[in-house]
Design a protein around this motif. Structure first.
Motif, PDB file in Angstrom:
ATOM      1  N   ASP A  95       0.593  -1.088  -0.331  1.00  0.00           N
ATOM      2  CA  ASP A  95      -0.260   0.613  -0.233  1.00  0.00           C
ATOM      3  C   ASP A  95       1.002   0.989   0.022  1.00  0.00           C
ATOM      4  O   ASP A  95       1.417   0.946   1.412  1.00  0.00           O
ATOM      5  N   GLN A 128      -5.456   6.717  -7.750  1.00  0.00           N
ATOM      6  CA  GLN A 128      -6.709   6.107  -7.228  1.00  0.00           C
ATOM      7  C   GLN A 128      -8.054   7.021  -7.123  1.00  0.00           C
ATOM      8  O   GLN A 128      -7.699   8.701  -6.852  1.00  0.00           O
ATOM      9  N   GLN A 145     -11.609   6.356  -7.305  1.00  0.00           N
ATOM     10  CA  GLN A 145     -12.598   6.739  -5.615  1.00  0.00           C
ATOM     11  C   GLN A 145     -11.949   6.493  -4.192  1.00  0.00           C
ATOM     12  O   GLN A 145     -11.501   5.220  -5.415  1.00  0.00           O
ATOM     13  N   ASP A 164     -14.319  10.758   0.455  1.00  0.00           N
ATOM     14  CA  ASP A 164     -12.793  10.623   1.645  1.00  0.00           C
ATOM     15  C   ASP A 164     -11.734  10.770   0.571  1.00  0.00           C
ATOM     16  O   ASP A 164     -11.000  10.228  -0.204  1.00  0.00           O
ATOM     17  N   ARG A 206      -8.659   9.733   2.210  1.00  0.00           N
ATOM     18  CA  ARG A 206      -7.917   8.932   1.460  1.00  0.00           C
ATOM     19  C   ARG A 206      -7.488   8.650  -0.182  1.00  0.00           C
ATOM     20  O   ARG A 206      -6.372   9.022  -0.349  1.00  0.00           O
ATOM     21  N   THR A 252      -3.455   8.538  -1.055  1.00  0.00           N
ATOM     22  CA  THR A 252      -2.506   7.533  -1.840  1.00  0.00           C
ATOM     23  C   THR A 252      -2.216   8.108  -3.590  1.00  0.00           C
ATOM     24  O   THR A 252      -0.650   7.667  -3.591  1.00  0.00           O
ATOM     25  N   ASN A 286     -14.377   1.946  -0.243  1.00  0.00           N
ATOM     26  CA  ASN A 286     -13.030   1.485  -1.842  1.00  0.00           C
ATOM     27  C   ASN A 286     -12.971   0.415  -2.157  1.00  0.00           C
ATOM     28  O   ASN A 286     -13.498  -0.563  -2.180  1.00  0.00           O
ATOM     29  N   TYR A 332     -11.511  -0.177  -4.969  1.00  0.00           N
ATOM     30  CA  TYR A 332      -9.583  -1.124  -5.129  1.00  0.00           C
ATOM     31  C   TYR A 332      -9.613  -2.705  -4.423  1.00  0.00           C
ATOM     32  O   TYR A 332      -9.861  -2.620  -3.113  1.00  0.00           O
TER      33      TYR A 332
END
Length: 358
Positions: free
Chosen positions: A51, A77, A79, A83, A86, A90, A356, A358
């Motif tokens: 990650d 990222q 979506q 958020d 988040r 990323t 999330n 992904y």
């Protein structure tokens, strides 16, 4: 040469693996958060689950990058749009970890997936070169993040002149296998995707700003291969013709262009996004209306790159993929009906733009 691809299981990453696996002198390493099944383009790849937004990402990436001849950074990222923390973690902090690890590992070449979204608002009837102002479209978090990451890359390039830094700036990236993914990220579970099987879009919104460029994922992958093979630096715009507007899309898909004010487009996006009916916020509409058209002369001249698939054909493939819920074994391209952005996810309380995917 060992090539490490960060974000190797996504739209561009899957296409890049398809392209590079036929190169006998390249040893491929893939990095992503959730590993794909080792089949198809994901076979014969050394995989690492990392990650890139985690606190230990720089150290772990440094170990993977050590000894590599090149790193290709594709991870991004989109979506969940509700958020933003988040997404920043990323996209911005994760990219910083990738860049720091590449420097620590002494990687000689770093290729970064930028975008037309890095550019400031520009013309829709002329084409800008790679020197166009890179401040993004402020209303779009995607665009702001792209601009911020490129500024970080400027510092890397300045502080480490022996590292060959390249950034590719494509338009919209289409392929059939991304159908399920793009529908989840940009349309949501209420899209009547099956209607696209007839190859028709009944109504196409017309606005002077809705003129956009697209490119097939395989052509983007070919550009990355050319970057790996050539001693080039700097930025390259990537797009195929023709420019997609209401008239061209309407003719191709038997639709009727309908003039729509920009404020109505933005307002509709904002309202339906706030109501969790679809995952695209106002910023994406603003980006579509304001992003400039790009000249690809440098890619043609310095890389010898020319797209094999025109923009209309690439869009036709994507829409067929959306209609058929096409995907691949890479987790971002999954056909799983229970993921956020699919109707099965909605039945489980996973609203568009949340959770999330992904």
């Amino acid at each position: 040469m060992r090539v490490v691809i960060v974000g190797a299981s996504g739209n561009s990453g899957t296409a890049l693996l398809r392209r590079l696996r036929s190169e006998p002198d390249l040893d491929l390493t893939g990095v992503c958060r959730r590993l794909p099944a080792p089949a198809g383009p994901y076979a014969d790849v050394t995989w690492h689950s990392i990650d890139i937004g985690a606190d230990d990402a720089t150290d772990r990436l440094t170990e993977v990058f050590t000894g590599a001849g090149a790193v290709v950074h594709l991870a991004w990222q989109i979506q969940p749009s509700h958020d933003q923390r988040r997404l920043y973690r990323t996209n911005v902090l994760g990219s910083r970890a990738v860049f720091r690890a590449a420097v620590r590992a002494g990687v000689p070449a770093l290729a970064h997936a930028s975008s037309v979204g890095v550019y400031a608002p520009g013309p829709k009837r002329a084409f800008v070169r790679e020197t166009w102002l890179r401040t993004g479209v402020p209303e779009s978090s995607y665009s702001r993040h792209k601009a911020l990451v490129e500024r970080m890359l400027d510092e890397v390039e300045s502080d480490h002149p022996t590292m060959r830094v390249v950034r590719l700036r494509p338009g919209l990236i289409f392929q059939r296998d991304a159908g399920a993914e793009i529908a989840r990220y940009f349309a949501g579970p209420l899209l009547p995707a099956s209607l696209l099987r007839f190859g028709r879009i009944p109504v196409v919104p017309r606005h002077p700003g809705l003129r956009m460029q697209a490119v097939h994922a395989d052509d983007v992958a070919d550009a990355y291969l050319r970057v790996l093979r050539a001693d080039v630096r700097g930025a390259f715009n990537l797009a195929a013709g023709p420019v997609l507007d209401a008239d061209i899309v309407g003719r191709a898909f038997h639709g009727v262009p309908l003039r729509v004010p920009g404020l109505l487009l933005e307002g509709a996006a904002a309202l339906t996004w706030q109501l969790r009916l679809q995952p695209v916020d106002r910023g994406w509409v603003r980006l579509a209306l304001k992003a400039p058209l790009m000249s690809c002369d440098r890619a043609a001249g310095d890389l010898g790159w020319r797209p094999a698939t025109d923009a209309v054909s690439a869009l036709r493939q994507l829409l067929a993929g959306i209609a058929d819920t096409a995907g691949a074994a890479g987790p971002p391209l999954t056909e799983d009906p229970g993921r956020p952005g699919r109707f099965g996810g909605l039945l489980r309380g996973r609203l568009p733009g949340t959770g999330n995917p992904y």
